[in-house]
Write a protein that holds these residues in place. Structure first.
Motif, PDB file in Angstrom:
ATOM      1  N   ASN A  63       3.590   4.488 -12.603  1.00 49.11           N
ATOM      2  CA  ASN A  63       3.260   3.941 -11.323  1.00 49.11           C
ATOM      3  C   ASN A  63       1.973   2.729 -11.399  1.00 49.11           C
ATOM      4  N   THR A 118       0.756  -1.074  -0.039  1.00 48.63           N
ATOM      5  CA  THR A 118       0.160   0.143  -0.068  1.00 48.63           C
ATOM      6  C   THR A 118       0.762   1.369  -0.111  1.00 48.63           C
ATOM      7  N   ILE A 119       1.963   1.153   0.909  1.00 49.78           N
ATOM      8  CA  ILE A 119       2.749   2.522   0.827  1.00 49.78           C
ATOM      9  C   ILE A 119       3.747   2.431  -0.472  1.00 49.78           C
ATOM     10  N   GLY A 120       4.040   1.315  -1.097  1.00 49.96           N
ATOM     11  CA  GLY A 120       4.678   1.219  -2.107  1.00 49.96           C
ATOM     12  C   GLY A 120       3.539   1.766  -3.278  1.00 49.96           C
ATOM     13  N   TYR A 121       2.485   1.711  -3.416  1.00 49.27           N
ATOM     14  CA  TYR A 121       1.623   2.381  -4.174  1.00 49.27           C
ATOM     15  C   TYR A 121       1.577   3.931  -3.990  1.00 49.27           C
ATOM     16  N   ILE A 122       1.586   4.135  -2.959  1.00 48.32           N
ATOM     17  CA  ILE A 122       1.250   5.720  -2.809  1.00 48.32           C
ATOM     18  C   ILE A 122       2.601   6.456  -3.001  1.00 48.32           C
ATOM     19  N   VAL A 123       3.627   6.009  -2.330  1.00 50.80           N
ATOM     20  CA  VAL A 123       4.750   6.739  -2.442  1.00 50.80           C
ATOM     21  C   VAL A 123       5.475   7.534  -3.913  1.00 50.80           C
ATOM     22  N   PRO A 124       5.071   6.545  -4.839  1.00 48.91           N
ATOM     23  CA  PRO A 124       5.659   6.806  -6.158  1.00 48.91           C
ATOM     24  C   PRO A 124       4.679   7.998  -6.815  1.00 48.91           C
ATOM     25  N   GLU A 125       3.697   8.091  -6.348  1.00 48.73           N
ATOM     26  CA  GLU A 125       2.826   9.434  -6.743  1.00 48.73           C
ATOM     27  C   GLU A 125       3.405  10.697  -6.345  1.00 48.73           C
ATOM     28  N   TYR A 126       4.229  10.592  -5.523  1.00 55.02           N
ATOM     29  CA  TYR A 126       4.957  12.090  -4.952  1.00 55.02           C
ATOM     30  C   TYR A 126       6.212  12.156  -4.722  1.00 55.02           C
ATOM     31  N   PHE A 127       7.150  10.921  -5.036  1.00 59.92           N
ATOM     32  CA  PHE A 127       8.455  10.979  -4.951  1.00 59.92           C
ATOM     33  C   PHE A 127       8.968   9.704  -5.747  1.00 59.92           C
ATOM     34  N   LYS A 128      10.000   9.985  -6.517  1.00 54.07           N
ATOM     35  CA  LYS A 128      10.853   9.106  -7.255  1.00 54.07           C
ATOM     36  C   LYS A 128      12.211   9.322  -7.249  1.00 54.07           C
TER      37      LYS A 128
END
Length: 191
Positions: free
Chosen positions: A52, A24-34
């Motif tokens: 994503n 779940t965190i892995g799905y959310i974080v790339p929306e804001y940071f790469k």
């Protein structure tokens, strides 16, 4: 169900919950940071070029996916050793025991509360990641615009069975006509 089956199922539930929390965190974080730089220098693939969600599976090199699976298998088979309690691998709080730090929770009341919270959060994360995967599969994005899902029977312009199929004068009375909360076309009262 015997005690051994319960412990095995509880351990499986905890593992799935932990993986789902990370997913779940892995799905959310790339929306804001790469990360800057390259994921695969040999193929010229930058982190910023990886889409994503489910689309990332079509872009990542097969070798990279194999590395992830091999690492997870190594952790499962070589690092995590059962201690008799489901989900407890002797690593302590946040796994800091692996680093040589004693981080186990000594107070039994606090420990029981944290274990119950982990179980509840894992169950929530399992539902969350499945919702994200389904929405991503249907709309192309985990935060997708449902208007893009044109195959939905709710958006097709066709009336589905049981939804507003009778003319207004043929509908049976529900007893709430004209009252606050009367919500057509659903036909029920909801304050």
């Amino acid at each position: 169900m015997n005690v051994e089956n319960f412990k095995r199922r509880r351990e499986t539930e905890l593992k799935h919950g932990r993986v789902s929390m990370f997913a779940t965190i892995g799905y959310i974080v790339p929306e804001y940071f790469k990360f800057d730089g390259y994921c695969s220098p040999s193929t010229g693939l930058k982190f910023a070029d990886i889409p994503n969600g489910l689309k990332a599976l079509s872009v990542l090199p097969k070798e990279g996916l194999a590395q992830m699976v091999a690492f997870a298998g190594f952790i499962e088979l070589a690092v995590n050793r059962p201690t008799g309690e489901p989900g407890n691998y002797g690593k302590g709080f946040l796994g800091l025991g692996t680093l040589g730090l004693s981080a186990s929770i000594q107070n039994p009341d606090v420990r029981a509360k944290k274990l119950a919270a982990e179980l509840a959060n894992g169950r929530l994360a399992m539902m969350a990641i499945m919702g994200m995967l389904f929405q991503d599969g249907l709309t192309g994005s985990a935060w997708g615009d449902w208007a893009l899902y044109t195959d939905s029977p709710l958006r097709s312009g066709k009336l589905s069975p049981g939804f507003n199929t009778l003319p207004e004068w043929e509908k049976p009375p529900n007893g709430f006509e004209g009252l606050l909360g009367d919500q057509e076309p659903l036909g029920f009262w909801d304050p």
